[in-house]
Design an enzyme around this catalytic site. Sequence first.
Site, PDB file in Angstrom:
ATOM      1  N   SER A 283       0.791  -1.242   0.000  1.00 42.80           N
ATOM      2  CA  SER A 283       0.000   0.000   0.000  1.00 42.80           C
ATOM      3  C   SER A 283       0.816   1.282   0.000  1.00 42.80           C
ATOM      4  CB  SER A 283      -0.949   0.021   1.205  1.00 42.80           C
ATOM      5  OG  SER A 283      -2.030  -0.860   0.994  1.00 42.80           O
TER       6      SER A 283
ATOM      7  N   LYS B  66      -0.046   3.802  -2.631  1.00 47.10           N
ATOM      8  CA  LYS B  66      -1.090   4.824  -2.527  1.00 47.10           C
ATOM      9  C   LYS B  66      -0.530   6.243  -2.437  1.00 47.10           C
ATOM     10  CE  LYS B  66      -4.327   1.496  -0.707  1.00 47.10           C
ATOM     11  NZ  LYS B  66      -4.543   0.614   0.437  1.00 47.10           N
TER      12      LYS B  66
ATOM     13  N   SER C   5      -5.931   3.422   4.603  1.00 45.92           N
ATOM     14  CA  SER C   5      -5.411   2.568   3.527  1.00 45.92           C
ATOM     15  C   SER C   5      -6.531   1.826   2.810  1.00 45.92           C
ATOM     16  CB  SER C   5      -4.374   1.575   4.076  1.00 45.92           C
ATOM     17  OG  SER C   5      -3.518   1.131   3.046  1.00 45.92           O
TER      18      SER C   5
ATOM     19  N   LYS D 256       3.455   6.183   5.159  1.00 50.15           N
ATOM     20  CA  LYS D 256       2.450   5.250   4.644  1.00 50.15           C
ATOM     21  C   LYS D 256       2.909   3.830   4.902  1.00 50.15           C
ATOM     22  CE  LYS D 256      -1.337   4.059   2.739  1.00 50.15           C
ATOM     23  NZ  LYS D 256      -1.307   2.880   3.667  1.00 50.15           N
TER      24      LYS D 256
END
Length: 364
Positions: free
Chosen positions: A57, A60, A112, A216
């Site tokens: 993720s 993202k 997320s 992140k």
Amino acid sequence: MKKRLISLFIVSFFIISGNFTNAEGLSLSGNNYILMDANSGRVIIEKNSNEKMAMASTTKIMTALIALEEGNLKDKITIDDRSIDIEGSSIYLKKNEVLSLKDLLYGLMLRSGNDSSIAIANHIGKDVDDFVNKMNSKAKSIGALNTNFENPHGLSEKNHYSTAYDLALITKEALKNEHFKQIFKSKIYNANREKNGYFVNKNKTLWEYEGGNGGKTGYTTSSGRCLVSTAQRNGMNLIAVSLGASDWFNDNYKLMDYGFENFKPYIIYDNNQLIKKIDIEDGNKTIYALANNEFVYPLSDEERKDIKIKLEIDKNIKTPIEKGQKIGVIETYLEGVLIKKENVISKDIVKKDNIIQKILEEIK
């Protein structure tokens, strides 16, 4: 604290090579990591940072950047079947629910939400494939050449990969966007939904690390634990990336500790700083060469003495000269490695002499 390097040294040309190290002494759990200065892009520490890896993720970060560059935070998006029941982490979107792009971006980055990423992709692009093309084009344009996106969320696919270096580069680019910076550092957000509207950031860096201002998380079975963390102290903003690291947060904290404890940002030259006064034969004029931009670079105390600067002024400069016109370049070297090349410009307008002025100059 920023300190000024005053002296300019004229040096001969050196062969360009790398000047970073790895962090074996820090006992990190991962084998693919990087520590980058967010302002200059200097790589302070790295190991296997150009190896292609699944990145989960952390994908993202690019999804958010594309959405912010091409969308409007106030856009209203009606959720359809394409964004329902997406595998993995979710903000539990419901069919016909209406959310703003802003709400979806906070759901994307804090919780997320894989469903949020699909809704964003379909809104910004013609479809998900079109959006992914935008992601890949952006990656190439900023020099993230070992990255390929197959989706906007990071779920495992064979040709979905990046590197620690590329993720740091993508994060560096994203941090230029003020809306991204605000989302990136937010601990909580309320989307004002009937259900599941209170988002708490999964990135513990914001709570645990002094100066932590973004990051992140990412995890899949194939990628392992992946983490991008950012922090700022004493005028220096660092980006740490670890891929496939079992002790992901502590790994990034150790990397950033090393950076803050051993490096400080130094002003090599200021924006519009006088670099040199130049006499030109054309009209017996004097012009002032200025630095076109500020250059700040993180250095250890030992490295300060190894900064050298080479100034090259364009040959045969002739009037007229416009204010701000490029008249040469300034090259900065660290231990013989070129780290920055910048234009130098004219401070003032210098008009071309007419015939009478030239005769008067000759008489003088």
